[in-house]
Motif scaffolding. Sequence first.
Motif: not given
Length: 70
Positions: A10-11, A55-57, A62-63, A67-70
């Motif tokens: 989710e972004v 996923t974490d990378s 993206v951050a 943009f922020s991820c959840r």
Amino acid sequence: KNMQKKIIIEVSGMSCSHCEKTVEDAAMSVNGVSKAKADAKKGTLVLKADDLSVTDSVKKAVADSGFSCR
């Protein structure tokens, strides 16, 4: 050939196709990601990758692109 994993992140903060492209480019910059499709309306980034470990990378990339991820 190994099965590609589908990862949905989710972004938040995407509002247009330019945002989607920025997020997709950030995701594609991560080693192991073969496909990235961002959807501003849904607020999602769908990845195809060799392994879930990316996923974490991807979230960090993206951050870093604003943009922020959840």
